[in-house]
Design a protein around this motif. Structure first.
Motif, PDB file in Angstrom:
ATOM      1  N   GLU A   1       0.851  -1.198   0.000  1.00  0.00           N
ATOM      2  CA  GLU A   1       0.000   0.000   0.000  1.00  0.00           C
ATOM      3  C   GLU A   1       0.881   1.240   0.000  1.00  0.00           C
ATOM      4  O   GLU A   1       1.802   1.375   0.790  1.00  0.00           O
ATOM      5  CB  GLU A   1      -0.910  -0.008   1.223  1.00  0.00           C
ATOM      6  CG  GLU A   1      -2.002   1.053   1.185  1.00  0.00           C
ATOM      7  CD  GLU A   1      -1.515   2.449   1.565  1.00  0.00           C
ATOM      8  OE1 GLU A   1      -1.946   3.427   0.922  1.00  0.00           O
ATOM      9  OE2 GLU A   1      -0.688   2.558   2.505  1.00  0.00           O
ATOM     10  N   SER A   2       0.596   2.163  -0.930  1.00  0.00           N
ATOM     11  CA  SER A   2       1.386   3.386  -1.056  1.00  0.00           C
ATOM     12  C   SER A   2       0.556   4.475  -1.717  1.00  0.00           C
ATOM     13  O   SER A   2       0.984   5.097  -2.682  1.00  0.00           O
ATOM     14  CB  SER A   2       2.663   3.105  -1.863  1.00  0.00           C
ATOM     15  OG  SER A   2       3.522   4.223  -1.878  1.00  0.00           O
ATOM     16  N   GLY A   3      -0.675   4.685  -1.195  1.00  0.00           N
ATOM     17  CA  GLY A   3      -1.544   5.694  -1.792  1.00  0.00           C
ATOM     18  C   GLY A   3      -1.851   5.387  -3.241  1.00  0.00           C
ATOM     19  O   GLY A   3      -2.146   4.239  -3.593  1.00  0.00           O
ATOM     20  N   ASP A   4      -1.753   6.406  -4.097  1.00  0.00           N
ATOM     21  CA  ASP A   4      -2.014   6.202  -5.520  1.00  0.00           C
ATOM     22  C   ASP A   4      -0.957   5.346  -6.193  1.00  0.00           C
ATOM     23  O   ASP A   4      -1.145   4.899  -7.327  1.00  0.00           O
ATOM     24  CB  ASP A   4      -2.085   7.556  -6.242  1.00  0.00           C
ATOM     25  CG  ASP A   4      -3.381   8.295  -5.946  1.00  0.00           C
ATOM     26  OD1 ASP A   4      -4.308   7.663  -5.410  1.00  0.00           O
ATOM     27  OD2 ASP A   4      -3.456   9.505  -6.236  1.00  0.00           O
ATOM     28  N   ALA A   5       0.160   5.124  -5.506  1.00  0.00           N
ATOM     29  CA  ALA A   5       1.242   4.293  -6.059  1.00  0.00           C
ATOM     30  C   ALA A   5       1.194   2.866  -5.515  1.00  0.00           C
ATOM     31  O   ALA A   5       2.174   2.122  -5.649  1.00  0.00           O
ATOM     32  CB  ALA A   5       2.597   4.920  -5.741  1.00  0.00           C
ATOM     33  N   THR A   6       0.075   2.472  -4.915  1.00  0.00           N
ATOM     34  CA  THR A   6      -0.048   1.112  -4.371  1.00  0.00           C
ATOM     35  C   THR A   6       0.288   0.075  -5.444  1.00  0.00           C
ATOM     36  O   THR A   6      -0.207   0.147  -6.564  1.00  0.00           O
ATOM     37  CB  THR A   6      -1.474   0.894  -3.839  1.00  0.00           C
ATOM     38  OG1 THR A   6      -1.675   1.739  -2.697  1.00  0.00           O
ATOM     39  CG2 THR A   6      -1.693  -0.559  -3.435  1.00  0.00           C
ATOM     40  N   GLY A   7       1.119  -0.859  -5.065  1.00  0.00           N
ATOM     41  CA  GLY A   7       1.518  -1.935  -5.974  1.00  0.00           C
ATOM     42  C   GLY A   7       2.966  -1.889  -6.387  1.00  0.00           C
ATOM     43  O   GLY A   7       3.510  -2.886  -6.875  1.00  0.00           O
ATOM     44  N   TRP A   8       3.632  -0.738  -6.189  1.00  0.00           N
ATOM     45  CA  TRP A   8       4.995  -0.617  -6.723  1.00  0.00           C
ATOM     46  C   TRP A   8       5.965  -1.590  -6.060  1.00  0.00           C
ATOM     47  O   TRP A   8       6.899  -2.082  -6.717  1.00  0.00           O
ATOM     48  CB  TRP A   8       5.504   0.811  -6.636  1.00  0.00           C
ATOM     49  CG  TRP A   8       5.808   1.348  -5.264  1.00  0.00           C
ATOM     50  CD1 TRP A   8       5.000   2.126  -4.500  1.00  0.00           C
ATOM     51  CD2 TRP A   8       7.013   1.168  -4.498  1.00  0.00           C
ATOM     52  NE1 TRP A   8       5.606   2.436  -3.304  1.00  0.00           N
ATOM     53  CE2 TRP A   8       6.850   1.860  -3.277  1.00  0.00           C
ATOM     54  CE3 TRP A   8       8.216   0.494  -4.726  1.00  0.00           C
ATOM     55  CZ2 TRP A   8       7.823   1.898  -2.281  1.00  0.00           C
ATOM     56  CZ3 TRP A   8       9.204   0.523  -3.730  1.00  0.00           C
ATOM     57  CH2 TRP A   8       8.998   1.218  -2.524  1.00  0.00           C
ATOM     58  N   THR A   9       5.763  -1.890  -4.787  1.00  0.00           N
ATOM     59  CA  THR A   9       6.703  -2.820  -4.144  1.00  0.00           C
ATOM     60  C   THR A   9       6.554  -4.233  -4.699  1.00  0.00           C
ATOM     61  O   THR A   9       7.530  -4.988  -4.733  1.00  0.00           O
ATOM     62  CB  THR A   9       6.518  -2.821  -2.619  1.00  0.00           C
ATOM     63  OG1 THR A   9       5.167  -3.147  -2.295  1.00  0.00           O
ATOM     64  CG2 THR A   9       6.847  -1.465  -2.032  1.00  0.00           C
ATOM     65  N   ALA A  10       5.353  -4.590  -5.134  1.00  0.00           N
ATOM     66  CA  ALA A  10       5.173  -5.900  -5.766  1.00  0.00           C
ATOM     67  C   ALA A  10       5.866  -5.950  -7.117  1.00  0.00           C
ATOM     68  O   ALA A  10       6.392  -6.998  -7.521  1.00  0.00           O
ATOM     69  CB  ALA A  10       3.687  -6.216  -5.913  1.00  0.00           C
ATOM     70  N   THR A  11       5.884  -4.820  -7.844  1.00  0.00           N
ATOM     71  CA  THR A  11       6.601  -4.813  -9.118  1.00  0.00           C
ATOM     72  C   THR A  11       8.098  -4.991  -8.888  1.00  0.00           C
ATOM     73  O   THR A  11       8.788  -5.578  -9.724  1.00  0.00           O
ATOM     74  CB  THR A  11       6.332  -3.522  -9.920  1.00  0.00           C
ATOM     75  OG1 THR A  11       6.950  -2.396  -9.289  1.00  0.00           O
ATOM     76  CG2 THR A  11       4.847  -3.261 -10.080  1.00  0.00           C
ATOM     77  N   ASP A  12       8.604  -4.487  -7.762  1.00  0.00           N
ATOM     78  CA  ASP A  12      10.025  -4.680  -7.459  1.00  0.00           C
ATOM     79  C   ASP A  12      10.354  -6.154  -7.266  1.00  0.00           C
ATOM     80  O   ASP A  12      11.402  -6.636  -7.721  1.00  0.00           O
ATOM     81  CB  ASP A  12      10.409  -3.909  -6.192  1.00  0.00           C
ATOM     82  CG  ASP A  12      10.548  -2.413  -6.431  1.00  0.00           C
ATOM     83  OD1 ASP A  12      10.364  -1.973  -7.581  1.00  0.00           O
ATOM     84  OD2 ASP A  12      10.846  -1.688  -5.461  1.00  0.00           O
ATOM     85  N   TRP A  13       9.487  -6.864  -6.563  1.00  0.00           N
ATOM     86  CA  TRP A  13       9.676  -8.312  -6.430  1.00  0.00           C
ATOM     87  C   TRP A  13       9.746  -8.956  -7.821  1.00  0.00           C
ATOM     88  O   TRP A  13      10.628  -9.776  -8.110  1.00  0.00           O
ATOM     89  CB  TRP A  13       8.505  -8.925  -5.664  1.00  0.00           C
ATOM     90  CG  TRP A  13       8.636  -8.980  -4.178  1.00  0.00           C
ATOM     91  CD1 TRP A  13       8.330  -7.992  -3.294  1.00  0.00           C
ATOM     92  CD2 TRP A  13       9.069 -10.100  -3.389  1.00  0.00           C
ATOM     93  NE1 TRP A  13       8.557  -8.424  -2.007  1.00  0.00           N
ATOM     94  CE2 TRP A  13       9.005  -9.701  -2.032  1.00  0.00           C
ATOM     95  CE3 TRP A  13       9.500 -11.387  -3.702  1.00  0.00           C
ATOM     96  CZ2 TRP A  13       9.356 -10.559  -0.992  1.00  0.00           C
ATOM     97  CZ3 TRP A  13       9.849 -12.248  -2.663  1.00  0.00           C
ATOM     98  CH2 TRP A  13       9.781 -11.833  -1.334  1.00  0.00           C
ATOM     99  N   MET A  14       8.805  -8.583  -8.668  1.00  0.00           N
ATOM    100  CA  MET A  14       8.734  -9.147 -10.018  1.00  0.00           C
ATOM    101  C   MET A  14      10.011  -8.858 -10.806  1.00  0.00           C
ATOM    102  O   MET A  14      10.566  -9.738 -11.486  1.00  0.00           O
ATOM    103  CB  MET A  14       7.515  -8.552 -10.728  1.00  0.00           C
ATOM    104  CG  MET A  14       7.291  -9.053 -12.131  1.00  0.00           C
ATOM    105  SD  MET A  14       6.797 -10.780 -12.174  1.00  0.00           S
ATOM    106  CE  MET A  14       6.482 -10.960 -13.925  1.00  0.00           C
TER     107      MET A  14
END
Length: 460
Positions: free
Chosen positions: A219-232
């Motif tokens: 969770e990161s406000g409007d940027a939610t999801g970016w940490t999952a892309t880092d895993w990918m």
């Protein structure tokens, strides 16, 4: 004291080389204006000689808009003080969790900031397409050519240089507690197989689920999801290799290619495994509602053993946490398939201007200078930040995580790749990729997720 003896613009600093210099992060109380964290800069202690070339900017203001918020904003704000004191300009800093969504709205609405720190080259291209981004002045380009040419391409669009690198970070880290690892008899893994075996061992050691191998939050406000892309991205580098990674970034293979599917499946073995994640927060779906700032905190009390996150996460540990190899928390390199491979994922921010007033050009130049890089190092305290301008004084680096980050980035055996989502078109990298990975966390299937992102790729 503002300097009034010159109004000419000139490059600040001397000859600068191309080595990455780490600079730590500190803390602040909020994400807008005025201070927090790092050293206070006393006016009487400032040597204003390096700032004379900027001239007298007394009474002018420069607005800065960025995604860098508390606790990472304080050292940034503090690093501007010598520039402000010596030139008379006021820097108005605004950090926002909705930066990626709000910047285009502000630009299109005629309310652009003077300078924005863009965390994605893909977003830079989107902003350049609006016609509102100002080409970087010659002084900035000269500094970048001398200091950080390897990063220059990321601030360049269609052959025109717009944005100098600001920060850089290492993402291929796993945070852990040396104390709890020692108590459990756990060793640092050197391959992906060993990482998986370690995760399984921790599950076996805590069959009641009171401790899990991993904690995660996207969770990161409007940027939610970016940490999952880092895993990918980290797993694409490891399972597919750097050449295929480059093809993926450039859409030379589709987003739903079998090699991409293999990487997503590998990530799923960790993030979609209820035995592996989030003892403190809930089941797998809790990852989507746990903020990335909070996600790693259970490492400190031992309720989770590992947290994959970038070097800048050092600023998010509770006050008083000893970040060191023998401290409360530390980080190890996320291993590859073999111990001999050293792929490293990294990223950074870029300073784009939407105005060409003298004070804006002066601040851009300052941010690309050795003076700023040194000041950044002085004002940072808790670690986890790296500047792209690394001909700064290495003696100013005191935090262990900074040194570890520098080692990763300067290791001749490392294969470095920039964050893929940051390089992709903004509609994908800061849009459907984030959304797709969030939907995937809460239950969407692998193929549906990959197809969704692939179908969103711009046709031109």
């Amino acid at each position: 004291m503002a300097l009034r003896n010159s109004r000419r613009m000139a490059a600040v600093g001397g000859a600068l080389a191309v080595v990455l210099t780490a600079a730590a992060c500190g803390s602040s109380d909020d994400g807008s204006g005025g201070g927090g964290g790092g050293e206070d800069v006393e006016a009487s202690s400032i040597d204003c000689a390096p700032y004379e070339a900027f001239g007298d900017l007394e009474g002018t203001e420069v607005s800065v808009y960025t995604s860098i918020i508390a606790p990472e904003d304080g050292p940034h704000i503090a690093s501007y003080r010598p520039f402000e004191e010596c030139t008379g300009v006021t820097i108005n800093y605004e950090g926002s969790r909705e930066f990626e969504a709000q910047l285009p709205v502000r630009v299109q609405g005629g309310n652009a900031p003077d300078i924005a720190y863009l965390p994605q080259p893909g977003l830079l291209r989107t902003m350049v397409d609006t016609g509102q981004v100002v080409e970087a002045p010659p002084e900035v380009e000269a500094n970048v050519d001398e200091n950080m040419p390897d990063f220059k391409e990321y601030g360049t669009v269609d052959g025109t240089f717009y944005a100098a690198p600001l920060g850089a970070n290492v993402k291929s880290f796993v945070w852990y507690s040396p104390t709890y690892f020692s108590e459990g008899g756990y060793e640092i893994p050197t391959t992906l197989d060993e990482l998986k075996a370690l995760s399984d061992q921790i599950v076996a050691d805590y069959p009641d689920g009171s401790v899990t191998p991993w904690c995660a939050g996207i969770e990161s406000g409007d940027a939610t999801g970016w940490t999952a892309t880092d895993w990918m991205e980290d797993f694409m580098l490891r399972t597919a290799g750097p050449e295929v990674y480059d093809q993926w970034v450039n859409h030379e293979i589709p987003f739903n290619d079998p090699q991409v599917a293999e990487a997503l499946a590998a990530v799923g073995e960790y993030l979609k495994n209820d035995d592996y994640v989030n003892a403190t927060f809930g089941d797998v779906r809790s990852i989507a509602t746990t903020s990335f700032q909070d996600a790693g905190q259970p490492v400190v009390d031992g309720s989770c053993m590992m947290h994959r996150q970038a070097s800048f996460y050092a600023a998010n540990w509770p006050e008083g946490t000893n970040v060191a190899e023998d401290g409360d928390v530390w980080a190890f390199y996320l291993p590859a398939e073999t111990a001999d491979e050293r792929p490293v994922l990294g990223a950074g921010e870029f300073t784009a201007a939407f105005a060409d007033r003298p004070e804006v050009k002066a601040f851009q130049t300052y941010l690309s200078s050795v003076e700023w890089a040194n000041e950044r190092a002085k004002t940072c305290g808790t670690g986890g930040c790296v500047t792209a301008n690394t001909n700064a004084d290495p003696e100013l680096l005191t935090n262990p995580i900074d040194k570890l980050s520098a080692e990763q980035l300067t290791d001749e055996n490392v294969t470095f790749r920039f964050d893929a989502s940051d390089l992709m078109p903004g509609a994908v990298g800061a849009g459907t990729f984030w959304r797709g990975m969030t939907d995937w966390i809460i239950g969407q299937g692998d193929q549906e997720t990959l197809d969704f992102i692939e179908n969103s790729w711009p046709t031109s």
